[in-house]
Write a protein that holds these residues in place. Sequence first.
Motif, PDB file in Angstrom:
ATOM      1  N   LYS A 203       0.834  -1.202   0.000  1.00 59.82           N
ATOM      2  CA  LYS A 203       0.000   0.000   0.000  1.00 59.82           C
ATOM      3  C   LYS A 203       0.870   1.254   0.000  1.00 59.82           C
ATOM      4  CE  LYS A 203      -3.402  -2.920   0.844  1.00 59.82           C
ATOM      5  NZ  LYS A 203      -4.361  -3.351  -0.200  1.00 59.82           N
ATOM      6  N   GLN A 204       0.318   2.316  -0.570  1.00 61.22           N
ATOM      7  CA  GLN A 204       0.993   3.612  -0.560  1.00 61.22           C
ATOM      8  C   GLN A 204       0.492   4.398   0.649  1.00 61.22           C
ATOM      9  OE1 GLN A 204       3.459   4.422  -2.686  1.00 61.22           O
ATOM     10  NE2 GLN A 204       3.195   2.393  -3.605  1.00 61.22           N
ATOM     11  N   THR A 205       1.197   4.306   1.760  1.00 59.04           N
ATOM     12  CA  THR A 205       0.754   4.954   2.999  1.00 59.04           C
ATOM     13  C   THR A 205       1.536   6.223   3.318  1.00 59.04           C
ATOM     14  OG1 THR A 205       2.262   3.568   4.280  1.00 59.04           O
ATOM     15  CG2 THR A 205       0.013   2.745   3.977  1.00 59.04           C
ATOM     16  N   GLY A 206       2.674   6.422   2.659  1.00 61.85           N
ATOM     17  CA  GLY A 206       3.459   7.626   2.898  1.00 61.85           C
ATOM     18  C   GLY A 206       4.316   7.598   4.143  1.00 61.85           C
ATOM     19  N   THR A 207       4.423   6.432   4.807  1.00 58.41           N
ATOM     20  CA  THR A 207       5.257   6.360   6.017  1.00 58.41           C
ATOM     21  C   THR A 207       6.712   6.113   5.635  1.00 58.41           C
ATOM     22  OG1 THR A 207       4.909   3.973   6.277  1.00 58.41           O
ATOM     23  CG2 THR A 207       3.328   5.449   7.350  1.00 58.41           C
ATOM     24  N   ASP A 208       7.605   6.472   6.546  1.00 55.23           N
ATOM     25  CA  ASP A 208       9.035   6.278   6.292  1.00 55.23           C
ATOM     26  C   ASP A 208       9.484   4.840   6.524  1.00 55.23           C
ATOM     27  OD1 ASP A 208       9.465   8.902   5.578  1.00 55.23           O
ATOM     28  OD2 ASP A 208      10.014   9.540   7.611  1.00 55.23           O
ATOM     29  N   ASP A 301       5.144   6.562  12.517  1.00 53.22           N
ATOM     30  CA  ASP A 301       5.498   6.780  11.113  1.00 53.22           C
ATOM     31  C   ASP A 301       5.795   5.440  10.459  1.00 53.22           C
ATOM     32  OD1 ASP A 301       5.949   8.189   8.789  1.00 53.22           O
ATOM     33  OD2 ASP A 301       8.052   8.587   9.230  1.00 53.22           O
ATOM     34  N   ALA A 302       4.912   4.469  10.719  1.00 52.83           N
ATOM     35  CA  ALA A 302       5.166   3.105  10.262  1.00 52.83           C
ATOM     36  C   ALA A 302       3.936   2.497   9.603  1.00 52.83           C
ATOM     37  CB  ALA A 302       5.604   2.227  11.433  1.00 52.83           C
ATOM     38  N   THR A 303       4.195   1.604   8.660  1.00 53.26           N
ATOM     39  CA  THR A 303       3.189   0.729   8.080  1.00 53.26           C
ATOM     40  C   THR A 303       3.530  -0.691   8.503  1.00 53.26           C
ATOM     41  OG1 THR A 303       2.877   2.161   6.159  1.00 53.26           O
ATOM     42  CG2 THR A 303       2.166  -0.119   5.931  1.00 53.26           C
ATOM     43  N   VAL A 304       2.517  -1.478   8.853  1.00 49.16           N
ATOM     44  CA  VAL A 304       2.749  -2.844   9.312  1.00 49.16           C
ATOM     45  C   VAL A 304       1.942  -3.817   8.458  1.00 49.16           C
ATOM     46  CG1 VAL A 304       2.383  -4.484  11.202  1.00 49.16           C
ATOM     47  CG2 VAL A 304       3.314  -2.212  11.687  1.00 49.16           C
ATOM     48  N   TYR A 305       2.623  -4.852   7.966  1.00 48.85           N
ATOM     49  CA  TYR A 305       1.990  -5.985   7.306  1.00 48.85           C
ATOM     50  C   TYR A 305       2.236  -7.192   8.202  1.00 48.85           C
ATOM     51  CZ  TYR A 305       2.499  -2.825   3.299  1.00 48.85           C
ATOM     52  OH  TYR A 305       2.454  -1.734   2.461  1.00 48.85           O
ATOM     53  N   ALA A 306       1.184  -7.942   8.524  1.00 51.11           N
ATOM     54  CA  ALA A 306       1.339  -9.038   9.484  1.00 51.11           C
ATOM     55  C   ALA A 306       0.733 -10.323   8.948  1.00 51.11           C
ATOM     56  CB  ALA A 306       0.690  -8.670  10.816  1.00 51.11           C
ATOM     57  N   SER A 307       1.442 -11.432   9.173  1.00 53.31           N
ATOM     58  CA  SER A 307       0.960 -12.737   8.719  1.00 53.31           C
ATOM     59  C   SER A 307       1.318 -13.795   9.746  1.00 53.31           C
ATOM     60  CB  SER A 307       1.593 -13.085   7.361  1.00 53.31           C
ATOM     61  OG  SER A 307       1.114 -14.318   6.895  1.00 53.31           O
ATOM     62  N   GLY A 308       0.316 -14.524  10.152  1.00 48.47           N
ATOM     63  CA  GLY A 308       0.493 -15.566  11.160  1.00 48.47           C
ATOM     64  C   GLY A 308      -0.874 -15.960  11.685  1.00 48.47           C
ATOM     65  N   SER A 326      -0.935   3.818  13.424  1.00 49.37           N
ATOM     66  CA  SER A 326      -2.283   4.152  12.969  1.00 49.37           C
ATOM     67  C   SER A 326      -2.995   2.892  12.499  1.00 49.37           C
ATOM     68  CB  SER A 326      -2.219   5.160  11.820  1.00 49.37           C
ATOM     69  OG  SER A 326      -3.492   5.301  11.205  1.00 49.37           O
ATOM     70  N   ASP A 327      -4.262   2.746  12.887  1.00 50.82           N
ATOM     71  CA  ASP A 327      -4.989   1.555  12.447  1.00 50.82           C
ATOM     72  C   ASP A 327      -5.269   1.580  10.947  1.00 50.82           C
ATOM     73  OD1 ASP A 327      -6.916   3.513  12.372  1.00 50.82           O
ATOM     74  OD2 ASP A 327      -8.244   2.586  13.835  1.00 50.82           O
ATOM     75  N   GLU A 328      -5.005   2.716  10.292  1.00 47.98           N
ATOM     76  CA  GLU A 328      -5.142   2.791   8.838  1.00 47.98           C
ATOM     77  C   GLU A 328      -3.870   2.340   8.121  1.00 47.98           C
ATOM     78  OE1 GLU A 328      -6.278   6.766   7.898  1.00 47.98           O
ATOM     79  OE2 GLU A 328      -8.305   6.537   8.715  1.00 47.98           O
ATOM     80  N   CYS A 329      -2.834   2.041   8.890  1.00 51.10           N
ATOM     81  CA  CYS A 329      -1.542   1.646   8.296  1.00 51.10           C
ATOM     82  C   CYS A 329      -1.149   0.238   8.699  1.00 51.10           C
ATOM     83  CB  CYS A 329      -0.444   2.637   8.703  1.00 51.10           C
ATOM     84  SG  CYS A 329      -0.635   4.277   7.987  1.00 51.10           S
ATOM     85  N   VAL A 330      -2.123  -0.616   8.987  1.00 57.06           N
ATOM     86  CA  VAL A 330      -1.843  -1.995   9.343  1.00 57.06           C
ATOM     87  C   VAL A 330      -2.697  -2.892   8.459  1.00 57.06           C
ATOM     88  CG1 VAL A 330      -3.515  -1.911  11.241  1.00 57.06           C
ATOM     89  CG2 VAL A 330      -1.773  -3.705  11.190  1.00 57.06           C
ATOM     90  N   PHE A 331      -2.065  -3.937   7.891  1.00 53.78           N
ATOM     91  CA  PHE A 331      -2.727  -4.760   6.887  1.00 53.78           C
ATOM     92  C   PHE A 331      -2.449  -6.232   7.158  1.00 53.78           C
ATOM     93  CE2 PHE A 331      -1.451  -0.703   5.083  1.00 53.78           C
ATOM     94  CZ  PHE A 331      -2.670  -0.200   4.657  1.00 53.78           C
TER      95      PHE A 331
END
Length: 341
Positions: A203-208, A301-308, A326-331
């Motif tokens: 995703k394009q979230t704009g976080t560093d 300033d983070a995006t999180v992708y989680a699998s498990g 942000s809950d909008e930056c977790v997938f």
Amino acid sequence: MITKNKRTLRIECLHKAASFNVACDENFLAAAKQQGFRLLRGCKNGVCEVCETTLLSGEVVYRTSAGLQTATPGKTFLFCTASARGPAEVRLHRVLAPGEYIVKTMACQIESAELLGSSDVYQVVLQTPAGNMPDYVAGQYLEVILPNGERNAFSIANRPDGRRLELHIQHLPDRDNSRLLLQTLQEGKSIQVELPKGECTLKQTGTDKAFFVAAGTGFTQMKALLEEAFEQGSDQQLYLYWGARRPQDLYMAELPEKWQCEYENFHFVPVVGDLLPGQEWEGHVGMLHDAMIQDHGKFDDATVYASGSPNMVYSVTDTLIQYGLSDECVFSDVFAYAPRK
């Protein structure tokens, strides 16, 4: 329809009632792909002719083996090699809007099924039928259809790469389905799959920073996402936190270790749950989210992708949200197949 709008041209996909912007002389396929559109095609260079398109009005230039050609109204051309020099109208027969996929069932050839190291995880390589390119994006999964009709879902471990599909499958000998699946992979020549599925894609979230958090074979999905991030030349700081019960369960650790040498913006952090008496380990021991908090402290300033497992995913995301995520930056696909009640 392509109409001039300052230095931008607009193409409307008549059959799909969708549109995207393309700069003058910009390749149609590149512009469409960048904005999330996908053409059903079999190549990228005008060989398969799947993307043959009709010009209704205006002028389009396109590349062939004989060099640049000009299409006039009523003439067909290949969308993947074309660009426009002015207002034009084209009819696209085979285009998918962002987020739109055609789910297909196909019989894939079983190329290999090999154990990885000393683990109980098999690396399975499938080939889709000739002329049938799998249409998916990195991070999506497929369902294997067993001979008894039951289904098992597995993340696709590689970004789109021709007809090749890579899976990481943990063998669970106490489960009938797992035994049947392994028998089919080892003794059969082909297996039925259905794909693509899932929405946990880049995703394009704009976080560093972007954190790819995996437990066990959750690494499969993170592998594909990271390969795509590398391919796109991501300028984010990319972190893989991979958790396993024991060090030997990090069944492909040599790959992220190799990435860490190749990409300055990539960082691999393995985490183990426990150690045998006398077992040596210099890294984190314990919970994934504890290791992340210890290393970074805040995640605003983070995006999180989680699998498990659902428990792991919700534990990680709930905790990191308390530290600014942000809950909008977790997938995660967990949010779709195991939503909270």
